[in-house]
Design a protein around this motif. Structure first.
Motif, PDB file in Angstrom:
ATOM      1  N   UNK A  71      32.105  48.069  46.086  1.00  0.00           N
ATOM      2  CA  UNK A  71      30.632  48.345  45.736  1.00  0.00           C
ATOM      3  C   UNK A  71      30.919  49.223  44.346  1.00  0.00           C
ATOM      4  N   UNK A  72      31.955  49.967  44.182  1.00  0.00           N
ATOM      5  CA  UNK A  72      32.131  50.517  42.942  1.00  0.00           C
ATOM      6  C   UNK A  72      32.411  49.571  41.730  1.00  0.00           C
ATOM      7  N   UNK A  73      33.240  48.376  42.141  1.00  0.00           N
ATOM      8  CA  UNK A  73      33.507  47.477  40.629  1.00  0.00           C
ATOM      9  C   UNK A  73      32.188  46.570  40.827  1.00  0.00           C
ATOM     10  N   UNK A  74      31.325  46.285  41.570  1.00  0.00           N
ATOM     11  CA  UNK A  74      30.014  45.640  41.360  1.00  0.00           C
ATOM     12  C   UNK A  74      29.253  46.451  40.445  1.00  0.00           C
ATOM     13  N   UNK A  75      29.185  47.914  40.596  1.00  0.00           N
ATOM     14  CA  UNK A  75      28.393  48.800  39.978  1.00  0.00           C
ATOM     15  C   UNK A  75      28.902  49.023  38.416  1.00  0.00           C
ATOM     16  N   UNK A  76      30.171  48.938  38.290  1.00  0.00           N
ATOM     17  CA  UNK A  76      30.826  49.676  37.263  1.00  0.00           C
ATOM     18  C   UNK A  76      31.973  48.766  36.581  1.00  0.00           C
ATOM     19  N   UNK A  77      32.397  47.799  37.314  1.00  0.00           N
ATOM     20  CA  UNK A  77      33.548  47.033  36.706  1.00  0.00           C
ATOM     21  C   UNK A  77      34.847  47.546  37.439  1.00  0.00           C
ATOM     22  N   UNK A  78      35.858  46.863  37.150  1.00  0.00           N
ATOM     23  CA  UNK A  78      36.997  47.307  37.604  1.00  0.00           C
ATOM     24  C   UNK A  78      37.476  48.453  37.078  1.00  0.00           C
ATOM     25  N   UNK A  79      37.976  49.591  37.988  1.00  0.00           N
ATOM     26  CA  UNK A  79      38.339  50.880  37.585  1.00  0.00           C
ATOM     27  C   UNK A  79      39.696  50.833  36.725  1.00  0.00           C
ATOM     28  N   UNK A  80      39.828  51.528  35.548  1.00  0.00           N
ATOM     29  CA  UNK A  80      41.358  51.761  35.069  1.00  0.00           C
ATOM     30  C   UNK A  80      41.700  53.192  35.534  1.00  0.00           C
ATOM     31  N   UNK A  81      40.997  54.190  36.125  1.00  0.00           N
ATOM     32  CA  UNK A  81      41.233  55.430  36.606  1.00  0.00           C
ATOM     33  C   UNK A  81      40.973  55.551  38.050  1.00  0.00           C
ATOM     34  N   UNK A  82      41.936  56.102  38.690  1.00  0.00           N
ATOM     35  CA  UNK A  82      41.919  56.652  40.088  1.00  0.00           C
ATOM     36  C   UNK A  82      42.439  58.043  40.269  1.00  0.00           C
ATOM     37  N   UNK A  83      41.302  58.836  40.500  1.00  0.00           N
ATOM     38  CA  UNK A  83      41.904  60.266  40.980  1.00  0.00           C
ATOM     39  C   UNK A  83      41.763  60.403  42.510  1.00  0.00           C
ATOM     40  N   UNK A 122      46.197  58.045  53.300  1.00  0.00           N
ATOM     41  CA  UNK A 122      45.009  57.731  52.615  1.00  0.00           C
ATOM     42  C   UNK A 122      45.301  57.511  51.166  1.00  0.00           C
ATOM     43  N   UNK A 123      45.927  58.470  50.821  1.00  0.00           N
ATOM     44  CA  UNK A 123      46.198  58.293  49.266  1.00  0.00           C
ATOM     45  C   UNK A 123      47.018  57.031  48.533  1.00  0.00           C
ATOM     46  N   UNK A 124      48.081  56.764  49.495  1.00  0.00           N
ATOM     47  CA  UNK A 124      48.833  55.566  49.394  1.00  0.00           C
ATOM     48  C   UNK A 124      47.839  54.310  49.484  1.00  0.00           C
ATOM     49  N   UNK A 125      47.035  54.339  50.421  1.00  0.00           N
ATOM     50  CA  UNK A 125      46.195  53.241  50.522  1.00  0.00           C
ATOM     51  C   UNK A 125      45.146  53.098  49.468  1.00  0.00           C
ATOM     52  N   UNK A 126      44.782  54.030  48.804  1.00  0.00           N
ATOM     53  CA  UNK A 126      43.762  53.905  47.545  1.00  0.00           C
ATOM     54  C   UNK A 126      44.522  53.627  46.405  1.00  0.00           C
ATOM     55  N   UNK A 127      45.798  54.065  46.302  1.00  0.00           N
ATOM     56  CA  UNK A 127      46.844  53.630  45.125  1.00  0.00           C
ATOM     57  C   UNK A 127      46.823  52.205  45.420  1.00  0.00           C
ATOM     58  N   UNK A 128      47.489  51.582  46.439  1.00  0.00           N
ATOM     59  CA  UNK A 128      47.598  50.239  46.506  1.00  0.00           C
ATOM     60  C   UNK A 128      46.501  49.318  45.827  1.00  0.00           C
ATOM     61  N   UNK A 129      45.426  49.843  46.663  1.00  0.00           N
ATOM     62  CA  UNK A 129      44.199  48.835  46.321  1.00  0.00           C
ATOM     63  C   UNK A 129      43.839  48.956  44.711  1.00  0.00           C
ATOM     64  N   UNK A 130      43.657  50.108  44.467  1.00  0.00           N
ATOM     65  CA  UNK A 130      43.343  50.378  43.216  1.00  0.00           C
ATOM     66  C   UNK A 130      44.225  49.699  41.957  1.00  0.00           C
ATOM     67  N   UNK A 131      45.434  49.705  42.236  1.00  0.00           N
ATOM     68  CA  UNK A 131      46.543  49.248  41.151  1.00  0.00           C
ATOM     69  C   UNK A 131      46.507  47.883  41.091  1.00  0.00           C
ATOM     70  N   UNK A 132      46.116  47.068  42.435  1.00  0.00           N
ATOM     71  CA  UNK A 132      46.198  45.695  42.599  1.00  0.00           C
ATOM     72  C   UNK A 132      44.921  45.536  41.642  1.00  0.00           C
ATOM     73  N   UNK A 133      43.815  46.028  41.623  1.00  0.00           N
ATOM     74  CA  UNK A 133      42.824  45.720  40.905  1.00  0.00           C
ATOM     75  C   UNK A 133      42.923  45.800  39.281  1.00  0.00           C
ATOM     76  N   UNK A 134      43.519  46.989  39.120  1.00  0.00           N
ATOM     77  CA  UNK A 134      44.068  47.177  37.802  1.00  0.00           C
ATOM     78  C   UNK A 134      45.036  46.237  37.022  1.00  0.00           C
ATOM     79  N   UNK A 135      45.664  45.601  37.920  1.00  0.00           N
ATOM     80  CA  UNK A 135      46.609  44.235  37.305  1.00  0.00           C
ATOM     81  C   UNK A 135      45.743  43.103  36.904  1.00  0.00           C
ATOM     82  N   UNK A 136      44.483  43.280  37.095  1.00  0.00           N
ATOM     83  CA  UNK A 136      43.695  42.064  36.806  1.00  0.00           C
ATOM     84  C   UNK A 136      43.246  42.166  35.400  1.00  0.00           C
ATOM     85  N   UNK A 137      43.415  43.612  34.779  1.00  0.00           N
ATOM     86  CA  UNK A 137      42.927  43.883  33.640  1.00  0.00           C
ATOM     87  C   UNK A 137      44.001  43.841  32.643  1.00  0.00           C
ATOM     88  N   UNK A 138      43.423  43.482  31.238  1.00  0.00           N
ATOM     89  CA  UNK A 138      44.565  43.488  30.021  1.00  0.00           C
ATOM     90  C   UNK A 138      44.759  44.940  29.747  1.00  0.00           C
TER      91      UNK A 138
END
Length: 260
Positions: A71-83, A122-138
Protein backbone atom coordinates in the motif's frame (compact mmCIF):
# COMPACT_ATOMS: atom_id res chain seq x y z
CA UNK A 1 20.85 11.54 1.67
CA UNK A 2 19.12 14.75 0.73
CA UNK A 3 15.49 14.90 1.86
CA UNK A 4 12.90 16.15 -0.60
CA UNK A 5 9.71 15.10 -2.37
CA UNK A 6 11.55 12.47 -4.41
CA UNK A 7 12.11 10.40 -1.25
CA UNK A 8 9.59 8.03 0.34
CA UNK A 9 9.68 6.75 3.92
CA UNK A 10 7.93 4.11 6.03
CA UNK A 11 7.65 4.51 9.80
CA UNK A 12 6.45 1.64 11.96
CA UNK A 13 4.63 2.71 15.10
CA UNK A 14 4.23 5.96 13.23
CA UNK A 15 0.87 7.12 14.56
CA UNK A 16 2.08 8.46 17.91
CA UNK A 17 5.08 9.25 20.08
CA UNK A 18 8.55 8.93 18.58
CA UNK A 19 7.21 7.67 15.26
CA UNK A 20 4.75 10.51 14.85
CA UNK A 21 7.39 13.13 15.62
CA UNK A 22 9.68 11.56 13.02
CA UNK A 23 6.86 11.44 10.49
CA UNK A 24 6.21 15.15 10.94
CA UNK A 25 9.92 15.98 10.70
CA UNK A 26 10.35 14.01 7.47
CA UNK A 27 7.16 15.41 5.94
CA UNK A 28 8.36 18.93 6.74
CA UNK A 29 11.30 18.21 4.42
CA UNK A 30 8.94 17.12 1.64
CA UNK A 31 9.37 13.36 2.18
CA UNK A 32 6.35 11.20 1.32
CA UNK A 33 5.57 9.27 4.50
CA UNK A 34 3.63 6.06 5.13
CA UNK A 35 2.64 5.16 8.68
CA UNK A 36 2.45 1.53 9.87
CA UNK A 37 0.37 1.30 13.04
CA UNK A 38 -2.55 -0.52 14.68
CA UNK A 39 -4.29 2.67 15.83
CA UNK A 40 -6.42 3.60 12.84
CA UNK A 41 -7.86 6.77 14.37
CA UNK A 42 -4.46 8.28 15.15
CA UNK A 43 -2.85 6.91 11.99
CA UNK A 44 -5.46 8.29 9.64
CA UNK A 45 -5.51 11.66 11.39
CA UNK A 46 -1.73 12.05 11.20
CA UNK A 47 -1.62 10.87 7.60
CA UNK A 48 -4.18 13.54 6.70
CA UNK A 49 -2.17 16.17 8.61
CA UNK A 50 1.11 15.45 6.82
CA UNK A 51 -0.25 14.36 3.44
CA UNK A 52 0.90 10.79 4.04
CA UNK A 53 -0.62 7.31 3.95
CA UNK A 54 -1.84 5.19 6.84
CA UNK A 55 -1.35 1.43 6.63
CA UNK A 56 -2.91 -0.85 9.27
CA UNK A 57 -0.02 -3.14 10.16
CA UNK A 58 0.81 -5.54 12.98
CA UNK A 59 4.57 -6.04 12.67
CA UNK A 60 4.29 -9.61 14.01
CA UNK A 61 2.42 -10.61 10.84
CA UNK A 62 4.37 -11.10 7.61
CA UNK A 63 1.15 -10.88 5.63
CA UNK A 64 0.19 -7.52 7.18
CA UNK A 65 3.72 -6.16 6.76
CA UNK A 66 3.71 -7.22 3.09
CA UNK A 67 0.32 -5.59 2.59
CA UNK A 68 1.52 -2.43 4.33
CA UNK A 69 4.56 -2.10 2.10
CA UNK A 70 2.44 -2.77 -0.98
CA UNK A 71 0.00 0.00 0.00
CA UNK A 72 2.80 2.43 0.88
CA UNK A 73 4.64 1.79 -2.38
CA UNK A 74 1.48 2.11 -4.44
CA UNK A 75 0.93 5.54 -2.89
CA UNK A 76 4.47 6.89 -2.71
CA UNK A 77 6.82 4.59 -4.60
CA UNK A 78 9.59 2.44 -3.17
CA UNK A 79 10.78 3.81 0.17
CA UNK A 80 14.42 4.76 0.71
CA UNK A 81 13.88 5.34 4.43
CA UNK A 82 12.63 2.95 7.10
CA UNK A 83 12.26 4.05 10.73
CA UNK A 84 11.29 1.27 13.15
CA UNK A 85 9.42 2.67 16.17
CA UNK A 86 6.81 -0.05 16.77
CA UNK A 87 7.22 -1.59 20.19
CA UNK A 88 5.60 -2.80 23.40
CA UNK A 89 6.64 -3.14 27.02
CA UNK A 90 5.73 -5.17 30.09
CA UNK A 91 7.14 -5.83 33.53
CA UNK A 92 7.45 -9.19 35.31
CA UNK A 93 10.26 -10.46 37.49
CA UNK A 94 12.01 -13.62 36.32
CA UNK A 95 10.59 -15.32 39.39
CA UNK A 96 8.87 -13.65 42.32
CA UNK A 97 7.39 -14.46 45.70
CA UNK A 98 3.91 -13.26 46.64
CA UNK A 99 4.25 -11.01 49.68
CA UNK A 100 1.00 -12.22 51.24
CA UNK A 101 1.11 -15.98 50.86
CA UNK A 102 4.67 -16.72 49.73
CA UNK A 103 3.55 -18.28 46.45
CA UNK A 104 6.36 -18.46 43.90
CA UNK A 105 5.47 -17.13 40.47
CA UNK A 106 7.42 -17.70 37.26
CA UNK A 107 7.68 -15.23 34.40
CA UNK A 108 4.75 -15.81 31.98
CA UNK A 109 6.54 -17.00 28.85
CA UNK A 110 3.71 -15.97 26.55
CA UNK A 111 4.40 -12.37 27.57
CA UNK A 112 8.14 -12.82 26.98
CA UNK A 113 7.43 -14.20 23.51
CA UNK A 114 4.99 -11.37 22.71
CA UNK A 115 7.57 -8.69 23.50
CA UNK A 116 10.29 -10.44 21.50
CA UNK A 117 7.92 -10.94 18.58
CA UNK A 118 6.94 -7.26 18.39
CA UNK A 119 10.14 -5.47 19.35
CA UNK A 120 12.88 -7.66 17.94
CA UNK A 121 11.44 -9.96 15.29
CA UNK A 122 9.01 -7.29 14.12
CA UNK A 123 11.90 -4.87 13.63
CA UNK A 124 13.94 -7.44 11.71
CA UNK A 125 10.95 -8.46 9.61
CA UNK A 126 10.45 -4.87 8.46
CA UNK A 127 14.17 -4.40 7.84
CA UNK A 128 14.40 -7.41 5.53
CA UNK A 129 11.28 -6.54 3.54
CA UNK A 130 12.18 -2.86 3.22
CA UNK A 131 15.80 -3.55 2.30
CA UNK A 132 14.71 -6.03 -0.37
CA UNK A 133 12.67 -3.24 -1.94
CA UNK A 134 15.50 -0.73 -1.63
CA UNK A 135 17.74 -3.05 -3.65
CA UNK A 136 15.53 -2.38 -6.69
CA UNK A 137 16.49 1.32 -6.64
CA UNK A 138 19.62 2.95 -8.07
CA UNK A 139 21.91 4.73 -5.60
CA UNK A 140 21.36 8.44 -5.13
CA UNK A 141 24.02 10.94 -6.29
CA UNK A 142 25.62 10.87 -2.85
CA UNK A 143 25.94 7.09 -2.98
CA UNK A 144 23.10 6.08 -0.64
CA UNK A 145 20.49 3.61 -1.76
CA UNK A 146 18.60 3.67 1.54
CA UNK A 147 18.77 4.35 5.27
CA UNK A 148 17.25 2.44 8.18
CA UNK A 149 16.84 3.71 11.74
CA UNK A 150 15.83 1.32 14.54
CA UNK A 151 14.60 2.08 18.04
CA UNK A 152 16.11 0.24 20.99
CA UNK A 153 16.20 1.65 24.54
CA UNK A 154 18.66 2.44 27.30
CA UNK A 155 17.13 -0.68 28.87
CA UNK A 156 19.27 -2.62 26.40
CA UNK A 157 22.22 -1.67 28.59
CA UNK A 158 20.58 -0.67 31.91
CA UNK A 159 17.63 -3.05 32.17
CA UNK A 160 15.71 -2.60 35.39
CA UNK A 161 14.03 -5.12 37.67
CA UNK A 162 11.18 -6.82 35.83
CA UNK A 163 12.42 -5.87 32.36
CA UNK A 164 14.00 -9.17 31.27
CA UNK A 165 11.90 -9.52 28.12
CA UNK A 166 12.00 -5.84 27.20
CA UNK A 167 15.75 -5.69 27.79
CA UNK A 168 16.33 -8.82 25.73
CA UNK A 169 14.28 -7.44 22.85
CA UNK A 170 16.04 -4.09 22.81
CA UNK A 171 19.50 -5.58 23.37
CA UNK A 172 18.79 -7.80 20.37
CA UNK A 173 18.17 -4.73 18.22
CA UNK A 174 21.45 -3.20 19.41
CA UNK A 175 23.27 -6.48 18.87
CA UNK A 176 22.15 -6.89 15.27
CA UNK A 177 22.72 -3.29 14.16
CA UNK A 178 26.35 -3.61 13.08
CA UNK A 179 25.79 -7.06 11.57
CA UNK A 180 22.86 -5.88 9.47
CA UNK A 181 24.78 -2.74 8.50
CA UNK A 182 27.60 -4.98 7.29
CA UNK A 183 25.16 -7.25 5.46
CA UNK A 184 23.73 -4.26 3.57
CA UNK A 185 26.89 -2.19 3.14
CA UNK A 186 27.68 -3.56 -0.32
CA UNK A 187 24.20 -2.42 -1.41
CA UNK A 188 24.68 1.12 -0.06
CA UNK A 189 21.98 0.78 2.63
CA UNK A 190 22.92 2.21 6.04
CA UNK A 191 21.58 0.97 9.39
CA UNK A 192 21.69 2.77 12.75
CA UNK A 193 19.89 2.47 16.08
CA UNK A 194 18.76 5.01 18.68
CA UNK A 195 18.59 4.07 22.37
CA UNK A 196 16.13 6.55 23.90
CA UNK A 197 16.07 7.23 27.61
CA UNK A 198 12.92 8.40 29.41
CA UNK A 199 10.78 10.18 26.83
CA UNK A 200 7.44 11.93 27.16
CA UNK A 201 5.46 9.57 24.93
CA UNK A 202 2.03 7.88 25.15
CA UNK A 203 3.65 5.16 27.28
CA UNK A 204 3.80 7.75 30.07
CA UNK A 205 0.51 9.44 29.27
CA UNK A 206 -1.33 7.83 32.18
CA UNK A 207 1.41 8.50 34.71
CA UNK A 208 0.72 11.05 37.43
CA UNK A 209 2.60 14.33 37.21
CA UNK A 210 4.57 13.53 40.37
CA UNK A 211 5.69 10.26 38.77
CA UNK A 212 6.87 12.10 35.66
CA UNK A 213 8.67 14.64 37.85
CA UNK A 214 10.44 11.86 39.73
CA UNK A 215 11.55 10.27 36.47
CA UNK A 216 12.79 13.61 35.13
CA UNK A 217 14.78 14.19 38.34
CA UNK A 218 16.84 11.06 37.57
CA UNK A 219 18.22 12.64 34.40
CA UNK A 220 21.60 14.36 35.03
CA UNK A 221 21.04 17.08 32.43
CA UNK A 222 18.72 18.40 31.26
CA UNK A 223 16.50 17.43 34.18
CA UNK A 224 13.40 16.67 32.17
CA UNK A 225 11.87 13.98 30.04
CA UNK A 226 13.05 13.68 26.46
CA UNK A 227 10.81 15.15 23.77
CA UNK A 228 9.80 13.07 20.73
CA UNK A 229 11.04 15.90 18.50
CA UNK A 230 14.56 15.32 19.88
CA UNK A 231 14.39 11.69 18.83
CA UNK A 232 13.23 12.82 15.39
CA UNK A 233 16.14 15.24 15.12
CA UNK A 234 18.64 12.44 15.72
CA UNK A 235 16.81 10.12 13.34
CA UNK A 236 17.05 12.72 10.57
CA UNK A 237 20.76 13.17 11.27
CA UNK A 238 21.28 9.41 10.90
CA UNK A 239 19.36 9.49 7.63
CA UNK A 240 20.99 12.54 6.06
CA UNK A 241 24.60 12.02 7.19
CA UNK A 242 25.96 9.44 4.76
CA UNK A 243 28.91 8.56 7.01
CA UNK A 244 26.59 7.55 9.85
CA UNK A 245 26.44 3.75 9.68
CA UNK A 246 26.43 0.77 12.01
CA UNK A 247 26.02 2.88 15.15
CA UNK A 248 24.01 2.51 18.37
CA UNK A 249 23.52 5.92 19.99
CA UNK A 250 22.05 6.67 23.41
CA UNK A 251 19.76 9.70 23.60
CA UNK A 252 19.18 9.99 27.32
CA UNK A 253 20.49 13.14 29.03
CA UNK A 254 23.35 11.01 30.46
CA UNK A 255 21.03 8.85 32.57
CA UNK A 256 22.13 5.41 33.72
CA UNK A 257 19.13 3.54 35.00
CA UNK A 258 19.11 2.28 38.58
CA UNK A 259 17.98 -1.29 39.32
CA UNK A 260 14.44 -0.05 40.01
Amino acid sequence: MQLDSSIAAVITGGASGLGAATARALAAQGVRVALFDLNADLGEALAKEIGGTYCPVNVTSSAEVDAGFAKARAAHGQERILVNCAGVGGSFKTVSRDKTNGEIKEYPLDNFERIIQVNLIGTFRCITKSAAGMLTLPPLPGGDRGAIVNTASVAAEDGQIGQAAYTASKAGIVGMTLTVARDLASEAIRVNTILPGIFDTPLLARAREEVKAALAAQVPFPKRLGQPEEYAQLALTMITNSYFNGEDVRLDGAIRMAPR
